[in-house]
Design an enzyme around this catalytic site. Structure first.
Site, PDB file in Angstrom:
ATOM      1  N   ALA A  26       2.948  -1.608 -11.993  1.00 48.98           N
ATOM      2  CA  ALA A  26       3.285  -1.112 -13.321  1.00 48.98           C
ATOM      3  C   ALA A  26       3.085   0.397 -13.395  1.00 48.98           C
ATOM      4  O   ALA A  26       3.754   1.093 -14.146  1.00 48.98           O
ATOM      5  CB  ALA A  26       2.419  -1.795 -14.351  1.00 48.98           C
TER       6      ALA A  26
ATOM      7  N   ASP B 125      -5.495  -5.385 -16.913  1.00 54.14           N
ATOM      8  CA  ASP B 125      -4.381  -5.864 -16.100  1.00 54.14           C
ATOM      9  C   ASP B 125      -4.879  -6.667 -14.898  1.00 54.14           C
ATOM     10  O   ASP B 125      -4.470  -6.430 -13.764  1.00 54.14           O
ATOM     11  CB  ASP B 125      -3.537  -4.653 -15.652  1.00 54.14           C
ATOM     12  CG  ASP B 125      -2.125  -5.065 -15.248  1.00 54.14           C
ATOM     13  OD1 ASP B 125      -1.729  -6.202 -15.564  1.00 54.14           O
ATOM     14  OD2 ASP B 125      -1.444  -4.253 -14.601  1.00 54.14           O
TER      15      ASP B 125
ATOM     16  N   VAL C 104       3.053   2.417  -4.269  1.00 52.61           N
ATOM     17  CA  VAL C 104       1.947   2.641  -3.343  1.00 52.61           C
ATOM     18  C   VAL C 104       2.484   2.798  -1.927  1.00 52.61           C
ATOM     19  O   VAL C 104       3.348   2.035  -1.498  1.00 52.61           O
ATOM     20  CB  VAL C 104       0.962   1.453  -3.380  1.00 52.61           C
ATOM     21  CG1 VAL C 104      -0.291   1.791  -2.589  1.00 52.61           C
ATOM     22  CG2 VAL C 104       0.604   1.103  -4.807  1.00 52.61           C
TER      23      VAL C 104
ATOM     24  N   LEU D 189       3.988   0.189   0.330  1.00 55.78           N
ATOM     25  CA  LEU D 189       3.155  -1.015   0.396  1.00 55.78           C
ATOM     26  C   LEU D 189       3.427  -1.933  -0.777  1.00 55.78           C
ATOM     27  O   LEU D 189       3.273  -3.142  -0.691  1.00 55.78           O
ATOM     28  CB  LEU D 189       1.669  -0.641   0.406  1.00 55.78           C
ATOM     29  CG  LEU D 189       1.138   0.055   1.638  1.00 55.78           C
ATOM     30  CD1 LEU D 189      -0.284   0.511   1.411  1.00 55.78           C
ATOM     31  CD2 LEU D 189       1.204  -0.863   2.839  1.00 55.78           C
ATOM     32  N   GLY D 190       3.791  -1.333  -1.894  1.00 55.72           N
ATOM     33  CA  GLY D 190       4.020  -2.180  -3.061  1.00 55.72           C
ATOM     34  C   GLY D 190       4.399  -1.330  -4.244  1.00 55.72           C
ATOM     35  O   GLY D 190       4.339  -0.096  -4.210  1.00 55.72           O
TER      36      GLY D 190
END
Ligand SMILES: *[C@@H]1O[C@H](CO)[C@@H](O)[C@H](O)[C@H]1NC(C)=O
Ligand SMILES: *[C@@H]1O[C@H](CO)[C@@H](O)[C@H](O)[C@H]1NC(C)=O
Ligand SMILES: *[C@@H]1O[C@H](CO)[C@@H](O)[C@H](O)[C@H]1NC(C)=O
Ligand SMILES: *[C@@H]1O[C@H](CO)[C@@H](O)[C@H](O)[C@H]1NC(C)=O
Ligand SMILES: *[C@@H]1O[C@H](CO)[C@@H](O)[C@H](O)[C@H]1NC(C)=O
Ligand SMILES: *[C@@H]1O[C@H](CO)[C@@H](O)[C@H](O)[C@H]1NC(C)=O
Ligand SMILES: *[C@@H]1O[C@H](CO)[C@@H](O)[C@H](O)[C@H]1NC(C)=O
Ligand SMILES: *[C@@H]1O[C@H](CO)[C@@H](O)[C@H](O)[C@H]1NC(C)=O
Ligand SMILES: *[C@@H]1O[C@H](CO)[C@@H](O)[C@H](O)[C@H]1NC(C)=O
Ligand SMILES: *[C@@H]1O[C@H](CO)[C@@H](O)[C@H](O)[C@H]1NC(C)=O
Length: 778
Positions: free
Chosen positions: A501, A616, A505, A497-498
């Site tokens: 840092a 973040d 995922v 999904l992504g």
């Protein structure tokens, strides 16, 4: 009926045509001017009924249109509503040089009163109350009817996306705190001004979904109705038929937030209310300020404070209320310093951070006493909701809801303090009065209700089903998974999904519940090496429950493999929707998203058991759920993982990105670092672009600098696209908040709580200094 409507349409078109052809009204030619105290202070309509010009207000003047033909002059339209009252040495000029209508003040720039797209050749005050500007072909290029303020006159209409805004007070016609909006979805809705949230609506016509171009219309006889573009009446608010001989019927949103149909007798000057949107004066939300609730005695409406609270401004019951004791930290002192006081029969805006089922009021009260973060709890139908101050939109009601208010025990002599079920006599009297009022108005309410009841939409706004609140069991720790389970759930980590840092995922489906989840596989070396520490941190994260935070469902700890299981967010990240041209959310949605994010951060900072600094905050870490509600992800991880990873964020050509300057200066990092990042994200949300973008010109590349330059130069409109419809005052507020957040000096940045209040329009925003002006010594 259709025939009647076509006839009506024909008549109105005919009237419009004739007004442009006939010269039966005074012709205001170029070069004409008005002064507040001179011989001519107004331009009258032919019959003298309406006047355009200076209207005395307090010790100054406003420019507007008013009923001049009656003893009690009544403003129906106001120009430049939020500019201060003018003094007597100004003049209003229909300038011959450039064909503009301006207010001229010596030593100041001309202030335009209307902004037609062409230059003006003449103007006219019509007998309908419409002030019209013409071009050289005598075509209407601007008319006051297209720019309603707080009143609708017969023949005028409120079209989609227009609103009426109440006046600040009876003697001050600048913008007040209530609005009536003709929404694009066909619903006519009343809100408090500020950020529009569906749940804040306090009246609606219940016509949502009835079409795109619905308009609110009023006819001479007081017939008030919604009509669609093919001239079908959608709903009648009043059926009309009121006398119109020597009487003018008009509609107005009043200072108290209720909109009413008035009949004003032109000779006698007396007026009466024919219809009003509600007869409960406590319905308009926001009447009472924070922590106060609205109540009615006989016909008087006024506000009261929660027990243990006093008015912020003693003489002003609308000022809101504050605690009359200093809240000491219960973390050190223990719960014996506090007691619970009860306020029965009140309803409030609910924004609980925690809720659970419980049998008795005492349990709910005790739960609040024992929870440091709890400042007030609501108990109703065996459900307890814990909440933080401030409370909003309170009013007396027959609802059985009890507000349990935590108060300091010191200095109080009240003996029934902390005793549950204390029923206060004063309260009873209030209830009795409101009960009688309720009965008296019951029939009226019923008859109004009959009109709407089968249009089920209206209830959708007033009653929020309890299940939209996140339900959870208290103190559930996230469950553990084995690596094998997660490997199967993600089909061997197939669908990525992504990548962030902290790791990658993957999408997965839990075999038992078939629930779709996002599995984050942490890749970097962990700061907290030990399993025990890892688990402790996970429990902290797992205990955070808030609708603007992504839920952690579970984790896996297997050798040196660490995985986290989160709820799956179907609409991707904020970065996905913000930075892609096709999917830009509209302005109102963007503001809502900003508020959602602010609420989530506020919770992390102030409301969860252990303070969490996110470290973040950026659009990639803000995910959107099915309803495009923004949720913050990855919180708690900076502590779990090595801090220095965030520190080594490589800044682009000396800019800082989302990272607060103190990171680079080896200063202690506090919650204010998140406020900084939020400020940058807010600018990105406002402008729909990345904070650093070298594809634009050099002076625009760094958003925070460009934004401040534009703000300083008074050119904030440059920050949003030309094609976008944006309320300039709201835009200015948003920019000011963002500039406060990105101050280099952390102590100058507001707390997240303050940020949220500013976003919601509850508090004033001072003029921000330049972000770098108070740079502390490095
Ligand atoms: C009104 O003004 C227009 C344009 O200035 C002019 O052509 C017209 O003759 C005027 N009509 C009257 C009745 O003064
Ligand atoms: C007001 O009108 C009177 C008489 O018509 C005239 O003498 C005077 O100069 C006018 N004053 C102004 C300020 O125009
Ligand atoms: C205008 O004057 C009235 C009365 O003096 C005052 O209440 C109001 O605040 C003023 N409005 C502005 C925008 O200055
Ligand atoms: C106009 O009035 C304002 C306030 O009364 C005053 O400050 C200003 O100096 C006046 N200007 C002129 C040119 O008289
Ligand atoms: C609604 O009004 C807008 C603007 O006047 C127009 O562009 C649009 O076509 C209308 N839609 C319908 C369905 O009439
Ligand atoms: C207007 O309303 C009527 C009846 O509700 C409906 O049949 C018609 O399609 C609507 N017209 C538009 C343009 O939505
Ligand atoms: C609204 O009122 C008009 C008469 O004023 C009537 O003809 C029409 O049927 C009514 N429409 C609805 C939807 O109630
Ligand atoms: C004005 O007062 C008269 C007599 O007192 C009454 O008959 C009439 O209805 C009133 N008109 C309005 C519009 O209130
Ligand atoms: C209603 O409340 C107001 C404000 O507190 C007070 O001045 C007034 O006397 C009350 N009226 C009655 C009848 O109690
Ligand atoms: C606060 O107000 C309550 C009444 O609401 C009163 O009983 C209490 O004494 C007040 N406490 C202080 C410290 O003024």
């Amino acid at each position: 009926m259709a025939a009647f409507l076509i006839f009506f349409l024909f008549i109105s078109t005919f009237c419009l045509a004739t007004t442009t052809a006939q010269q039966n009204h005074p012709n205001i030619s170029l070069g004409s001017s008005l002064t507040p105290t001179g011989n001519s202070s107004t331009w009258l309509s032919r019959s003298g009924l309406f006047a355009f010009g200076f209207y005395k207000q307090g010790n100054g003047y406003v420019v507007g249109i008013f009923l001049a033909g009656i003893p009690q002059r009544t403003l129906v339209w106001i120009a430049n509503r939020d500019s201060p009252n003018f003094s007597s040495n100004v003049s209003l000029v229909l300038s011959g040089d450039d064909g503009r209508l301006v207010l001229r003040q010596t030593g100041k720039r001309d202030l335009p009163i209307a902004n037609p797209s062409e230059s003006i050749s003449s103007a006219s005050m019509l007998d309908s109350g419409n002030f019209v500007l013409y071009n050289s072909k005598r075509m209407v290029i601007w008319q006051s009817f297209d720019h309603p303020t707080n009143t609708l006159l017969p023949g005028q209409k409120l079209v989609a996306n227009q609103d009426l805004i109440s006046s600040a007070s009876e003697t001050d016609d600048s913008k007040g705190i209530f609005r009536l909006v003709m929404q694009g979805d066909g619903n006519l809705v009343q809100y408090p001004t500020g950020i529009p949230r569906v749940q804040d609506a306090y009246w609606t016509s219940g016509t949502s979904g009835s079409g795109p171009n619905i308009t609110l219309n009023i006819e001479d006889d007081g017939h008030l109705f919604l009509i669609n573009s093919s001239v079908n009446i959608i709903v009648n608010l009043t059926i009309g038929g009121y006398p119109s001989d020597k009487i003018i019927n008009l509609m107005k949103i009043d200072v108290d937030g209720i909109f009413r149909l008035y009949s004003i007798h032109l000779d006698r000057g007396n007026q009466s209310i024919r219809w009003e949107s509600t007869n409960n004066k406590c319905d308009p939300k926001g009447l009472c300020g924070l922590n106060g609730f609205c109540t009615v005695n006989d016909t008087e409406v006024y506000c009261k404070c929660l027990p243990g609270f006093d008015f912020v401004d003693q003489g002003n019951w609308r000022s809101g209320c504050e605690r009359n004791f200093t809240a000491e930290s219960c973390k050190t002192k223990g719960s014996d310093k506090f007691a619970i006081r009860h306020e029965h029969y009140t309803v409030w805006d609910r924004d609980s951070y925690d809720e659970f089922d419980t049998k008795t009021e005492e349990d709910c009260a005790n739960a609040c006493l024992q929870d440091c973060n709890c400042e007030v709890a609501f108990f109703k139908d065996q459900r307890c909701e814990k909440q933080k101050l401030p409370l909003r939109f309170g009013k007396r009601s027959t609802d059985s809801n009890v507000a349990l208010v935590k108060v300091g025990i010191l200095g109080s002599t009240d003996s029934n303090i902390a005793l549950p079920k204390s029923s206060n006599k004063e309260v009873r009297k209030d209830i009795l009065v409101s009960g009688i009022l309720f009965f008296v108005f019951g029939i009226l309410i019923l008859s109004t209700a009959v009109i709407f009841v089968y249009r089920n939409q209206i209830w959708g706004y007033t009653k929020i089903p309890p299940n939209i609140y996140v339900k959870f069991v208290e103190d559930v720790a996230p469950r553990t998974f084995t690596f094998l389970e997660l490997e199967q759930a993600t089909n061997e980590f197939k669908e990525e999904l992504g990548r962030g840092a902290f790791g990658t995922v993957y999408k997965g489906i839990l075999p038992n519940s078939q629930k779709v989840v996002a599995v984050k596989r942490l890749e970097r070396v962990l700061a907290t090496e030990g399993e025990k520490e890892f688990q402790n941190e996970i429990i902290v994260i797992g205990k955070t429950h808030h609708r603007n935070l992504v839920r952690l469902l579970g984790y896996c700890l297997d050798g040196n493999r660490r995985l986290l299981v989160y709820e799956y967010m179907s609409n991707g990240s904020l970065a996905d929707i913000l930075f892609k041209q096709e999917s830009h959310p509209c302005w109102d949605e963007r503001i809502r998203i900003a508020c959602d994010i602010a609420r989530g951060i506020l919770y992390l900072h102030e409301e969860c058991e252990t303070q969490i600094i996110h470290c973040d905050i950026k659009p990639q870490n803000i995910l959107m759920d099915d309803n495009r509600c923004a949720k913050i992800s990855d919180f708690g991880l900076s502590k779990l993982l090595n801090h220095d990873q965030t520190r080594t964020y490589t800044a682009v050509r000396g800019t800082r990105g989302y990272v607060a300057p103190e990171w680079h200066r080896k200063l202690p990092v506090t919650v204010k670092a998140d406020v900084y990042s939020f400020g940058i994200v807010l600018l990105e949300i406002i402008c729909c672009r990345k904070s650093v973008d070298w594809s634009t010109s050099e002076d625009q590349a760094i958003l925070e600098e460009w934004a401040y330059d534009c703000y300083e130069a008074g050119e904030i409109h440059k920050l949003v696209g030309d094609e976008e419809v944006v309320d300039m005052r709201k835009l200015e507020r948003m920019i000011k908040i963002a500039i406060w957040c990105i101050q280099d000096e952390p102590t100058l940045r507001p707390s997240m709580k303050k940020v949220l209040l500013m976003l919601e329009g509850t508090v004033e925003i001072p003029i921000p200094p330049s972000p770098t002006s108070f740079l502390s010594a490095v």
